[in-house]
Structures are given as structure tokens and as C-alpha cells.
Design a protein around this motif. Structure first.
Motif, PDB file in Angstrom:
ATOM      1  N   LEU A 288       0.922  -1.236   0.082  1.00  0.00           N
ATOM      2  CA  LEU A 288       0.032   0.103  -0.038  1.00  0.00           C
ATOM      3  C   LEU A 288       0.899   1.195   0.028  1.00  0.00           C
ATOM      4  CD1 LEU A 288      -3.115   0.014  -0.164  1.00  0.00           C
ATOM      5  CD2 LEU A 288      -3.029   0.134   2.353  1.00  0.00           C
ATOM      6  N   GLY A 289       1.828   1.294   0.916  1.00  0.00           N
ATOM      7  CA  GLY A 289       2.675   2.318   0.806  1.00  0.00           C
ATOM      8  C   GLY A 289       3.464   2.620  -0.573  1.00  0.00           C
ATOM      9  N   LYS A 290       3.745   1.584  -1.324  1.00  0.00           N
ATOM     10  CA  LYS A 290       4.415   1.587  -2.465  1.00  0.00           C
ATOM     11  C   LYS A 290       3.467   2.477  -3.348  1.00  0.00           C
ATOM     12  CE  LYS A 290       8.463   0.219  -2.074  1.00  0.00           C
ATOM     13  NZ  LYS A 290       9.813   1.266  -2.493  1.00  0.00           N
ATOM     14  N   PHE A 291       2.132   1.919  -3.483  1.00  0.00           N
ATOM     15  CA  PHE A 291       1.214   2.860  -4.226  1.00  0.00           C
ATOM     16  C   PHE A 291       1.151   4.152  -3.935  1.00  0.00           C
ATOM     17  CE2 PHE A 291      -0.389  -1.462  -5.537  1.00  0.00           C
ATOM     18  CZ  PHE A 291      -0.667  -1.398  -6.825  1.00  0.00           C
ATOM     19  N   VAL A 292       1.005   4.417  -2.682  1.00  0.00           N
ATOM     20  CA  VAL A 292       0.993   5.869  -2.208  1.00  0.00           C
ATOM     21  C   VAL A 292       2.249   6.678  -2.556  1.00  0.00           C
ATOM     22  CG1 VAL A 292       0.790   7.437  -0.216  1.00  0.00           C
ATOM     23  CG2 VAL A 292      -0.610   5.330  -0.198  1.00  0.00           C
ATOM     24  N   SER A 293       3.353   6.013  -2.339  1.00  0.00           N
ATOM     25  CA  SER A 293       4.485   6.781  -2.815  1.00  0.00           C
ATOM     26  C   SER A 293       4.609   6.974  -4.317  1.00  0.00           C
ATOM     27  CB  SER A 293       5.750   6.585  -1.953  1.00  0.00           C
ATOM     28  OG  SER A 293       6.031   4.975  -2.349  1.00  0.00           O
ATOM     29  N   SER A 294       3.910   6.112  -5.017  1.00  0.00           N
ATOM     30  CA  SER A 294       4.079   6.068  -6.217  1.00  0.00           C
ATOM     31  C   SER A 294       3.204   7.328  -6.983  1.00  0.00           C
ATOM     32  CB  SER A 294       3.620   4.717  -6.874  1.00  0.00           C
ATOM     33  OG  SER A 294       3.042   5.076  -8.281  1.00  0.00           O
ATOM     34  N   TYR A 295       2.003   7.436  -6.196  1.00  0.00           N
ATOM     35  CA  TYR A 295       1.136   8.551  -6.617  1.00  0.00           C
ATOM     36  C   TYR A 295       1.921   9.732  -6.307  1.00  0.00           C
ATOM     37  CZ  TYR A 295      -2.863  11.475  -6.531  1.00  0.00           C
ATOM     38  OH  TYR A 295      -3.944  12.704  -6.671  1.00  0.00           O
ATOM     39  N   ARG A 296       2.501   9.874  -5.019  1.00  0.00           N
ATOM     40  CA  ARG A 296       3.075  11.121  -4.372  1.00  0.00           C
ATOM     41  C   ARG A 296       4.257  11.655  -5.365  1.00  0.00           C
ATOM     42  NH1 ARG A 296      -0.021  13.678  -1.893  1.00  0.00           N
ATOM     43  NH2 ARG A 296      -0.632  13.288  -0.023  1.00  0.00           N
ATOM     44  N   ALA A 297       4.756  10.561  -6.165  1.00  0.00           N
ATOM     45  CA  ALA A 297       5.991  11.032  -7.028  1.00  0.00           C
ATOM     46  C   ALA A 297       5.487  11.824  -8.114  1.00  0.00           C
ATOM     47  CB  ALA A 297       6.528   9.559  -7.621  1.00  0.00           C
ATOM     48  N   GLU A 298       4.134  11.784  -8.375  1.00  0.00           N
ATOM     49  CA  GLU A 298       3.798  12.535  -9.715  1.00  0.00           C
ATOM     50  C   GLU A 298       2.681  13.598  -9.299  1.00  0.00           C
ATOM     51  OE1 GLU A 298       4.546  11.354 -13.063  1.00  0.00           O
ATOM     52  OE2 GLU A 298       5.769   9.733 -12.175  1.00  0.00           O
ATOM     53  N   ASN A 299       2.110  13.471  -8.394  1.00  0.00           N
ATOM     54  CA  ASN A 299       0.949  14.271  -7.811  1.00  0.00           C
ATOM     55  C   ASN A 299       1.075  14.988  -6.574  1.00  0.00           C
ATOM     56  OD1 ASN A 299      -0.880  13.101  -9.967  1.00  0.00           O
ATOM     57  ND2 ASN A 299      -0.245  11.244  -9.109  1.00  0.00           N
ATOM     58  N   ASP A 300       0.733  16.215  -6.381  1.00  0.00           N
ATOM     59  CA  ASP A 300       0.485  16.807  -5.150  1.00  0.00           C
ATOM     60  C   ASP A 300      -0.954  17.167  -4.638  1.00  0.00           C
ATOM     61  OD1 ASP A 300       3.077  17.972  -5.136  1.00  0.00           O
ATOM     62  OD2 ASP A 300       2.511  19.517  -6.684  1.00  0.00           O
ATOM     63  N   GLY A 301      -1.091  17.492  -3.584  1.00  0.00           N
ATOM     64  CA  GLY A 301      -2.585  17.510  -2.997  1.00  0.00           C
ATOM     65  C   GLY A 301      -3.287  16.209  -2.329  1.00  0.00           C
ATOM     66  N   PRO A 302      -4.440  16.056  -2.046  1.00  0.00           N
ATOM     67  CA  PRO A 302      -4.851  15.256  -1.051  1.00  0.00           C
ATOM     68  C   PRO A 302      -4.761  13.948  -1.913  1.00  0.00           C
ATOM     69  CG  PRO A 302      -6.627  16.500  -1.811  1.00  0.00           C
ATOM     70  CD  PRO A 302      -5.405  17.228  -2.202  1.00  0.00           C
ATOM     71  N   LEU A 303      -4.648  12.712  -1.142  1.00  0.00           N
ATOM     72  CA  LEU A 303      -4.290  11.429  -1.653  1.00  0.00           C
ATOM     73  C   LEU A 303      -5.932  11.093  -2.299  1.00  0.00           C
ATOM     74  CD1 LEU A 303      -2.295   9.050   0.500  1.00  0.00           C
ATOM     75  CD2 LEU A 303      -1.772   9.933  -1.845  1.00  0.00           C
ATOM     76  N   PRO A 304      -6.111  10.405  -3.319  1.00  0.00           N
ATOM     77  CA  PRO A 304      -7.245   9.917  -3.506  1.00  0.00           C
ATOM     78  C   PRO A 304      -7.940   8.745  -2.657  1.00  0.00           C
ATOM     79  CG  PRO A 304      -5.841   9.435  -5.486  1.00  0.00           C
ATOM     80  CD  PRO A 304      -4.821  10.087  -4.426  1.00  0.00           C
ATOM     81  N   SER A 305      -9.121   8.743  -2.116  1.00  0.00           N
ATOM     82  CA  SER A 305      -9.431   7.962  -1.299  1.00  0.00           C
ATOM     83  C   SER A 305      -9.193   6.547  -1.649  1.00  0.00           C
ATOM     84  CB  SER A 305     -10.851   7.984  -0.796  1.00  0.00           C
ATOM     85  OG  SER A 305     -11.761   7.763  -1.966  1.00  0.00           O
ATOM     86  N   PHE A 306      -9.332   6.040  -2.905  1.00  0.00           N
ATOM     87  CA  PHE A 306      -9.200   4.804  -3.219  1.00  0.00           C
ATOM     88  C   PHE A 306      -7.704   4.129  -2.802  1.00  0.00           C
ATOM     89  CE2 PHE A 306      -7.807   6.626  -7.388  1.00  0.00           C
ATOM     90  CZ  PHE A 306      -6.643   6.191  -7.595  1.00  0.00           C
ATOM     91  N   LEU A 307      -6.693   4.976  -2.508  1.00  0.00           N
ATOM     92  CA  LEU A 307      -5.356   4.678  -2.169  1.00  0.00           C
ATOM     93  C   LEU A 307      -5.500   4.076  -0.629  1.00  0.00           C
ATOM     94  CD1 LEU A 307      -3.176   7.027  -4.073  1.00  0.00           C
ATOM     95  CD2 LEU A 307      -3.338   4.517  -4.426  1.00  0.00           C
ATOM     96  N   SER A 308      -6.552   3.793  -0.119  1.00  0.00           N
ATOM     97  CA  SER A 308      -6.666   3.662   1.256  1.00  0.00           C
ATOM     98  C   SER A 308      -6.505   2.098   1.396  1.00  0.00           C
ATOM     99  CB  SER A 308      -7.642   4.286   2.100  1.00  0.00           C
ATOM    100  OG  SER A 308      -9.008   3.755   1.405  1.00  0.00           O
ATOM    101  N   SER A 309      -6.850   1.083   0.492  1.00  0.00           N
ATOM    102  CA  SER A 309      -6.865  -0.205   0.568  1.00  0.00           C
ATOM    103  C   SER A 309      -6.498  -0.846  -0.836  1.00  0.00           C
ATOM    104  CB  SER A 309      -8.086  -0.804   1.285  1.00  0.00           C
ATOM    105  OG  SER A 309      -9.131  -0.725   0.025  1.00  0.00           O
ATOM    106  N   LEU A 310      -6.038  -1.980  -0.701  1.00  0.00           N
ATOM    107  CA  LEU A 310      -5.720  -2.675  -2.025  1.00  0.00           C
ATOM    108  C   LEU A 310      -6.863  -2.991  -2.744  1.00  0.00           C
ATOM    109  CD1 LEU A 310      -3.183  -3.844  -3.498  1.00  0.00           C
ATOM    110  CD2 LEU A 310      -3.486  -6.033  -2.123  1.00  0.00           C
TER     111      LEU A 310
END
Ligand code: DHB
Length: 477
Positions: A288-310
Motif C-alpha cells: 500500500l505504501g508503495k502505491f501511495v509513494s507512487s502517486y506522490r511521486a507524480e501528484n500533489d494535493g490530497p490522496l485519492p481515497s481509493f489509495l486507502s486499501s488494496l
């Protein structure tokens, strides 16, 4: 420089000078790497070296400089273009396609960096000899790539570059091959195939480093990892899965949890495990952390809520693309068979033989047996063949030779010291758990491992512009 015969091999290859897009290089194409080829179009290397690395007479100019390297220090990129475990003729520098060069520029950019580029061809699952008998079933593709590495070492006085800095690269099935080259260095398990093809026998075949894009590996467990990830994806292909497929999915899901926990992966004092629900535990949090850092590497702002679970990730972003069971498919023969059943077919079988493609996963066989009471009809239809094929001695050996954990667990091979694994956040050709488990296992063995999920990318050479080159320079200088 006129064409010079460098007598590299059996077919009198010559270096030819060319330039394109600002890169000046000499090429030696179609270099055969073994004496007894059964697929002479594929068992070849295409070699490109910066022009500075050769003298006018075709000998190596040891002090010749290009980019940050000399003919003695240049890393050698060893790129296989293998896809779908099929045989492959080596790439040419003129190609720019979706694999490898795509995100990283033209291959010409590698020349300008001062790298030596070696594209390797190899036999694969559908290759036949002149009698229409299979010559490329596992572990032949990997044996071929090893033969190419040995050939480079044998000819190191004639080919520029540092043979202690061979960096393999590949994508998908080719990514798996790149990892296997990294894990199985100098294993004696390939002697039979190397001798049979007339390969160089007295050189090493380990590689210094390996880049693997979206590797489709750990094939005998891949169905368990796939269901671990996609069990709750209820769209698309999942809708076509009947009660039996769904029950099998649940069994395989559970098996992955015990399998992963049984691997005892510990990195930096952290033990990576899964909770009994498969949706908790340090390994789950890691993915999950890898998906979150993947998103963060390309995007600012709040995390999309779907990144909260596999489960929400697979429902919203990375969907199941294969029905259960997908790697060791219910039909091992005919058109309905998976790519992988073809990989583990019998050497020297004919395409019309029932064992040209075979079942290979004890996991799937075992879970079909576990469903016998509930699904007697399916059990009667499938189980016998799964068991017979996956438990046959030669399939077991083929499966083991194509599984990186065979070598990592035995600890007898020379494993690459630097490994970079990149997958797309939308890649569903295999489970993200496969690459995550592999990266953690490599790190647990003290290997310098980089692992990244590239946001928004699919089953491709998942990378960001310039990052492959940056990594090569970081590890080579
Ligand atoms: C490849 C893709 C697959 O889905 C698979 O199962 C095996 C290999 C590939 O692209 O190489």
C-alpha cells in the motif's frame, strides 16, 4: 573505418561504422554466440559500441573515451527483448518501441552515455527445429542468454566494455529473464543446455546488475499472488468467473498468505508478513505504501481515497485482467492455454502433442483437490491432468529453473549486486505482490535493490524519463 573482420565468432562478423541522432558508433550485428544453434536467427547478439572505443583496424582502443567512460570501464547493457516467453531475434539500435527505450529515449542515447549495448536474442516457447520439434521450452531461453554472457566474456579483448559491469535488462517475460540472469549466475544447472548448444563452457555467466520491468516471475505461485491481489475485483473479467473460479480464487488467496508468511522475509529488522485476512500486516502495508509513494511521486494535493486499501485500488485503478486461474490455466492444451503452460511444455514435443503445453503449478492442482467435495464435476474434469503434469519430474525441474527463489534460497550462485525493479501502478499482467515480494527478498539478502511502482503506467517499461540512465551511471561509476 572500412568493414573489419573482428573474428568474433563463427560467422565472421565485422564492425561497421554508423551515426544517427548525434550518436557515432560501430556495430557488429548478427553475432552467433554458440556453435550448435537450433534457431540460428535468434541465438545471436547485436553489439553497438561508441566509435571512440575502437581503433581504425577494429581493435579495441582501450583509452578511447565516450561520455563518462572508456573502452575499459564502460558498462555493458545486456538487453533481451523477450516478450510472452516467445523466442526473440535481438533488437537493433534503430528500433524504438514500447519496451525499454520508450521512456528512456532512443537506444542512441545509451551510446552517447558511453555504454556498450548488447541486444541478446534467445529461443522461446514456440520455437521449433527443422523437424518441427520444440527447442525453446524452459529453461532454454535463460540458457541462451547465459550463453551470450559467456560469449562476451570469452571475447572481452575484442569487444569494448567492462565484462564485470554487465547490466541485464528486460520487460515482462524479459524482465523475468533479467531477474533470473541476476539470481542464477554461474549455476551448474545449465551445463546440459549450454553444452548441447555449443556454448562457451569455461567463462562465467553472472551479471553485475539487473533492471527488470514488470517481471512475470515466480510462475508456480503467480496464481496465488494474483488472487491475493484481485480477489475482490468484481468488474470486467471477474464477472465472467463462475462459482468454481471464485471458490478457487478464495483458496489461492489463502494459500498466498501462508506462502508469503512462510518465506520469512526480514529487511532491516522488519519482518514482512500478512495477517490472516490478507488485508493487514507489514507486507500489506508495504505494498500500500508503495502505491501511495507512487502517486506522490507524480501528484500533489490530497490522496485519492481509493489509495486507502488494496481492494479499492483494484476496483478503481488497477483492474483484474485475467480470470482465475490465469497462469496455470484450466486447459493446459489448445487455444485456451495460458502463455505459461506453453513455457513448461516438453522439449522436442510437436505443437500437436498433448504435452507441447503443460500444467505446472502444484498450488492450483492442490486447491482444485481441496474443492473436490463442492465441485466434483470440475475436479473430475481438471485435477488428474494438473497433478500428472505438474508433478512430472521434468516439469518440476523446468519450473524450478525458471524461479528466482530456487537460486536465492540455495545460495550457491553469484547474485547480481544491484537490482532495479519497476512496475506500472496499472499493470495487472501479474500481481504487484510478485514484484514486492521479490524486491524485499533481494533486499533481505543484502542486495542493493531499488523497487518502484510507476504511477499511471501499465504493463510496459514502467519508468520515468532519464531514470534508467541515472541508475546505470550511479552503479557503474
Ligand atoms: C507477458 C505477459 C503476460 O501476461 C504473461 O502472462 C507472460 C508474459 C509478457 O508481456 O511478456
Amino acid at each position: 573505418m572500412e568493414k573489419k573482420n573482428i573474428c568474433l565468432d563463427l560467422n565472421n562478423t565485422v564492425w561497421e561504422k554508423e551515426s544517427a541522432l548525434g550518436a557515432r558508433y560501430c556495430k557488429a550485428e548478427g553475432v552467433l554466440y554458440c556453435h550448435s544453434s537450433t534457431a540460428p536467427d535468434k541465438q545471436r547478439l547485436n553489439i553497438y559500441v561508441p566509435v571512440e572505443y575502437l581503433n581504425g583496424d577494429g581493435t579495441v582502443n582501450r583509452s578511447g573515451r565516450c561520455g563518462g567512460y572508456t573502452a575499459e570501464t564502460a558498462p555493458i547493457l545486456y538487453i533481451n527483448g523477450i516478450g510472452l516467453y516467445l523466442g526473440k531475434v535481438p533488437y537493433k539500435i534503430t528500433e524504438k518501441d514500447d519496451t525499454l527505450a520508450g521512456k528512456n529515449g532512443w537506444y542512441y542515447d545509451y551510446v552517447k552515455q558511453g555504454y556498450v549495448i548488447v541486444f541478446a536474442g534467445a529461443r522461446g516457447k514456440d520455437d521449433l527445429d527443422e523437424n518441427s520439434l520444440a527447442v525453446g521450452k524452459a529453461p532454454v531461453g535463460l540458457s541462451d542468454l547465459k550463453a551470450g554472457v559467456r560469449f562476451l566474456r570469452r571475447n572481452k579483448d575484442k569487444i569494448p566494455g567492462d565484462t564485470d559491469k554487465i547490466i541485464s535488462s528486460g520487460m515482462s517475460a524479459g524482465g523475468a529473464m533479467s531477474i533470473l540472469l541476476a539470481a542464477s549466475g554461474n549455476s551448474d544447472k545449465f551445463d546440459y543446455h549450454l553444452k548441447a548448444m555449443g556454448a562457451v563452457m569455461d567463462e562465467r555467466d553472472d551479471v553485475f546488475a539487473s533492471q527488470a520491468y514488470c517481471p512475470i516471475t515466480d510462475l508456480d505461485r503467480a496464481d496465488t499472488a494474483y488472487e491475493f491481489m484481485y480477489i475482490n475485483d468484481d468488474n470486467g473479467i471477474a464477472n465472467g468467473m463462475g462459482a468454481f473460479n471464485k471458490a478457487l480464487s478464495e483458496k489461492l488467496f489463502s494459500e498466498y498468505i501462508s506462502y508469503l508468511n512462510g518465506r520469512n522475509i526480514t529487511v532491516g529488522g522488519v519482518s514482512y508478513t500478512l495477517g490472516a485476512d490478507g488485508r493487514s500486516g507489514s507486507f500489506y502495508d508495504y505494498i500500500l505504501g508503495k502505491f501511495v509513494s507512487s502517486y506522490r511521486a507524480e501528484n500533489d494535493g490530497p490522496l485519492p481515497s481509493f489509495l486507502s486499501s488494496l481492494d479499492t485500488i483494484v476496483k478503481n485503478h488497477n483492474h483484474r485482467s485475467k480470470a482465475c486461474p490465469c497462469f496455470d490455466s484450466l486447459f493446459s492444451g489448445g487455444e485456451g492455454a495460458s502463455v505459461e503452460c506453453g513455457v513448461f511444455g516438453r522439449m522436442r514435443s510437436k505443437p500437436t502433442d498433448p504435452d507441447f503445453k503443460r500444467h505446472f503449478s502444484p498450488s492450483v492442482a492442490e486447491q482444485i483437490a481441496a474443492l473436490k467435495d463442492r465441485f466434483q464435476g470440475e475436479y473430475d474434469e481438471y485435477y488428474k491432468l494438473y497433478k500428472a503434469q505438474s508433478e512430472s519430474e521434468d516439469v518440476k525441474e523446468q519450473v524450478a529453473l525458471y524461479n528466482p527463489y530456487t537460486y536465492l534460497d540455495e545460495g550457491k550462485t553469484r547474485v547480481a549486486s544491484k537490482i532495479r525493479i519497476c512496475v506500472g501502478s496499472m499493470d495487472s499482467a501479474t500481481s504487484t505482490a510478485v514484484s514486492a515480494q521479490l524486491a524485499l527478498t533481494l533486499a533481505s539478502r543484502g542486495i542493493d535493490t531499488e523497487y518502484e511502482i510507476m504511477w499511471g503506467q501499465g504493463h510496459t517499461d514502467a519508468d520515468r524519463e532519464g531514470e534508467f540512465i541515472a541508475w546505470v551511471n550511479r552503479i557503474s561509476k
